[in-house]
Design an enzyme around this catalytic site. Structure first.
Site, PDB file in Angstrom:
ATOM      1  N   HIS A  63       5.593 -41.976 -31.416  1.00  0.00           N
ATOM      2  CA  HIS A  63       6.578 -41.328 -30.563  1.00  0.00           C
ATOM      3  C   HIS A  63       7.920 -42.235 -30.556  1.00  0.00           C
ATOM      4  O   HIS A  63       8.284 -43.378 -30.214  1.00  0.00           O
ATOM      5  CB  HIS A  63       5.986 -41.828 -29.071  1.00  0.00           C
ATOM      6  CG  HIS A  63       4.735 -41.058 -28.770  1.00  0.00           C
ATOM      7  ND1 HIS A  63       4.586 -39.683 -28.564  1.00  0.00           N
ATOM      8  CD2 HIS A  63       3.172 -41.498 -29.117  1.00  0.00           C
ATOM      9  CE1 HIS A  63       3.339 -39.359 -28.367  1.00  0.00           C
ATOM     10  NE2 HIS A  63       2.575 -40.431 -28.745  1.00  0.00           N
ATOM     11  N   LEU A  64       8.921 -41.521 -30.959  1.00  0.00           N
ATOM     12  CA  LEU A  64      10.256 -42.006 -31.137  1.00  0.00           C
ATOM     13  C   LEU A  64      11.097 -41.822 -29.850  1.00  0.00           C
ATOM     14  O   LEU A  64      12.152 -42.435 -29.747  1.00  0.00           O
ATOM     15  CB  LEU A  64      10.852 -41.460 -32.308  1.00  0.00           C
ATOM     16  CG  LEU A  64      10.410 -41.952 -33.791  1.00  0.00           C
ATOM     17  CD1 LEU A  64      11.105 -41.068 -34.645  1.00  0.00           C
ATOM     18  CD2 LEU A  64      10.409 -43.110 -33.872  1.00  0.00           C
ATOM     19  N   ASP A 306      -0.133 -44.808 -32.743  1.00  0.00           N
ATOM     20  CA  ASP A 306      -0.017 -44.234 -31.505  1.00  0.00           C
ATOM     21  C   ASP A 306       1.276 -45.081 -30.754  1.00  0.00           C
ATOM     22  O   ASP A 306       0.972 -45.106 -29.621  1.00  0.00           O
ATOM     23  CB  ASP A 306      -1.027 -43.780 -30.585  1.00  0.00           C
ATOM     24  CG  ASP A 306      -0.814 -42.978 -29.206  1.00  0.00           C
ATOM     25  OD1 ASP A 306       0.253 -42.102 -29.266  1.00  0.00           O
ATOM     26  OD2 ASP A 306      -1.832 -42.880 -28.367  1.00  0.00           O
TER      27      ASP A 306
END
Length: 424
Positions: A63-64, A306
């Site tokens: 997740h950026l 994740d």
């Protein structure tokens, strides 16, 4: 540009190479792998004595937070964290603000990542518009723009007919679905594994929350023929159902995150530290044992992080109110080595398979292989280096990790991306 990596143990799952050798990199590709390479006019020499020289790691689950939540992470800081952890390719999830459900937002991430230039970022498209589960995203437009990976990560598509429709479209494109398995109505506000609900005085999440959707989507994948990849598997059931699906010839794969094979719900000290709050939650020791065994025997194909950064203010909230998620890019390799390799579940070759070769094959990309002539995405990993996790030294904006202060064994020494040194 010529770079020589000397005296390393070269480990390459594609051709099963495992040998002490020097690696010559020239013009972005692996030029030769020989017992000894003369330094000559090399532009740089990396001494890999005592280290493993492996294909650059590939993380299928990151997740950026960019666009829209850049107080948590940006594309730039996320890439720097990836480099620090030995990753040369990452897959970015679609639950940004706005959601990556259209070509414009998809292209924004691709362009910004390309400008940074140290890691290949494959942006996933969302399966439904706004992640609302009501209407399919512009899947054909995203596919035309180059998107090949799709996910509703953070939630499941609860409408089975809609999920099947998406699978048919994605199958026709040769794409992959990264599946977050969660029967949302069954969560009922839970934040920890059901077995620890009483001890921690917190609402619980049962294994069935994950298992039900895993089974449903495996059945839909069998019907549609799409490649289905189960994200962050955490239960005994996930291992069993994945095994059965593979035995039946269904096109399915699965990943496990380092926190799920390293920690159990019994390790949560109390209900005050939300750095132990993640989704799926930490499970029982029996689940952890099944995950480790599933990684060892090949039921689970990949290790993914994740990586889910949040602000320190958010994670300082109560366990009930803090967001789910921890960071993982900068600890994944060390945890894999410390727990799985040193624990006897994986060989060094197995680690390279789970963290690079297998993800590349699932994603259908020409990476994960440092054979002669291939692109030189390479990580040099010191399996003996002992270090203490200090989140204040992370390249990520996120500091939310339950591993703070833990001693781990194994550290990334150097990274090459397309033949250029990005970490040394």
């Amino acid at each position: 540009m010529k770079i020589i990596i000397k005296n390393g143990r070269v480990i390459n799952p594609a051709d099963r190479m495992d040998t002490l050798a020097d690696v010559l990199v020239e013009d972005g590709r692996v030029k030769s792998i020989l017992p000894a390479v003369t330094e000559g006019d090399a532009d740089a020499v990396i001494d890999a004595s005592g280290c493993w020289v492996m294909p650059g790691f590939i993380d299928m689950h990151v997740h950026l937070r960019d666009p829209g939540q850049t107080e948590k992470e940006t594309i730039d800081t996320g890439i720097e964290a990836a480099v620090s952890g030995g990753f040369t390719t990452i897959v970015a999830m679609a639950n940004t603000v706005p959601v990556v459900d259209n070509e414009e937002t998809y292209q924004y991430v691709c362009d910004k990542a390309k400008k940074h230039g140290k890691v290949t970022v494959l942006q996933a498209g969302s399966i439904t518009k706004g992640l609302k589960g009501e209407e399919l995203s512009d899947l054909k437009g995203l596919i035309a723009a180059g998107c090949r990976v799709f996910s509703e990560d953070g939630k499941s598509v609860m409408n089975s007919a809609l999920m099947r429709q998406a699978m048919k479209i994605i199958k026709a494109s040769g794409g992959v679905i990264l599946d977050h398995c969660e029967d949302k109505p069954l969560v009922e506000g839970g934040v920890v594994n059901m077995t620890e609900s009483g001890r921690l005085s917190l609402p619980g999440i049962s294994n069935a929350v994950e298992d039900i959707i895993a089974v449903r989507d495996i059945m839909l994948a069998k019907e549609t023929g799409v490649w289905l990849h189960l994200c962050h598997c955490s239960t005994v059931g996930a291992e069993q159902y994945l095994y059965q699906a593979k035995e039946a010839g269904i096109r399915v794969s699965g990943e496990v995150c380092p926190h799920h094979f390293s920690l159990s719900c019994e390790d949560i000290p109390d209900n005050n530290d939300a750095n132990y709050k993640m989704n799926p939650p930490l499970r029982t020791r029996a689940d952890v044992a099944a995950l480790r065994e599933g990684i060892s025997n090949g039921i689970f194909d990949c290790i993914s992080t994740d990586h889910a950064p949040h602000t320190q203010e958010e994670k300082a909230r109560s366990f009930l109110k803090a967001p789910f998620g921890i960071v993982g890019l900068e600890t994944a390799a060390a945890l894999t080595n410390s727990v799985l390799v040193n624990g006897g579940y994986l060989t060094p070759m197995g680690m390279a398979e789970k963290m690079s070769f297998n993800p590349s094959r699932i994603l259908g990309i020409s990476r994960g292989d440092i054979s002669i002539g291939n692109i030189a995405d390479i990580v040099v990993f010191d399996p003996k280096k002992v270090w203490t996790v200090d989140p204040d030294k992370f390249k990520s904006k996120g500091r939310n990790t339950p591993f703070k202060g833990k001693k781990l064994t194994g550290q990334v020494r150097a990274v090459l991306y397309k033949g250029q040194i990005t970490k040394q």
